[in-house]
Design a protein around this motif. Sequence first.
Motif, PDB file in Angstrom:
ATOM      1  N   THR A 195      30.981 -25.944  -3.668  1.00 23.91           N
ATOM      2  CA  THR A 195      29.937 -25.589  -2.658  1.00 23.91           C
ATOM      3  C   THR A 195      30.488 -24.466  -1.590  1.00 23.91           C
ATOM      4  OG1 THR A 195      31.207 -27.268  -1.198  1.00 23.91           O
ATOM      5  CG2 THR A 195      29.724 -27.978  -2.891  1.00 23.91           C
ATOM      6  N   GLY A 235      23.112 -29.364  -3.170  1.00 21.47           N
ATOM      7  CA  GLY A 235      24.182 -29.163  -1.963  1.00 21.47           C
ATOM      8  C   GLY A 235      24.565 -30.221  -1.227  1.00 21.47           C
ATOM      9  N   ASN A 282      33.454 -30.092  -2.683  1.00 19.05           N
ATOM     10  CA  ASN A 282      33.003 -30.984  -3.833  1.00 19.05           C
ATOM     11  C   ASN A 282      33.427 -32.339  -3.740  1.00 19.05           C
ATOM     12  OD1 ASN A 282      31.388 -29.164  -5.142  1.00 19.05           O
ATOM     13  ND2 ASN A 282      33.000 -28.502  -6.497  1.00 19.05           N
TER      14      ASN A 282
END
Length: 133
Positions: free
Chosen positions: A55, A18, A62
């Motif tokens: 995300t 992430g 993203n």
Amino acid sequence: IIKIEIVDLVGKPLFKPGSAVLTPEAKKILKVFAEELKDLPVVVSVEGHTDASLTKRGKTGNWELSTARALTAMLELEKNGVPPNKIINVVGYADNFPLFPKNPYDPRNRRITLTIYYHKPEVAYTPINQSSQ
């Protein structure tokens, strides 16, 4: 033109989950490419890609993540000797161009793409004339 796909593998990601923080393995890979590219008569395009996992910010996240990862990869190439004028663009594509479209969550869709041009490509846009005086 040479296109190099540097992909995440199961258990061997390029970035911390992430984030746009390179793993030590990814730094080693980019260093090898930088050492080869820095003295060649080429220009390079750097692309960032994510898989389809959202995300925390969803689809927008993203886009941001893929762009941040491309920028991080570009900075690592420069840190290892690639002159800034050899990098012609840095762009993120989120999950729009998966290598494995049948499984958009495949970790190998998370990747950095280096496109190497031995002749500077034609500019596909016309710059805005900033002063027409």
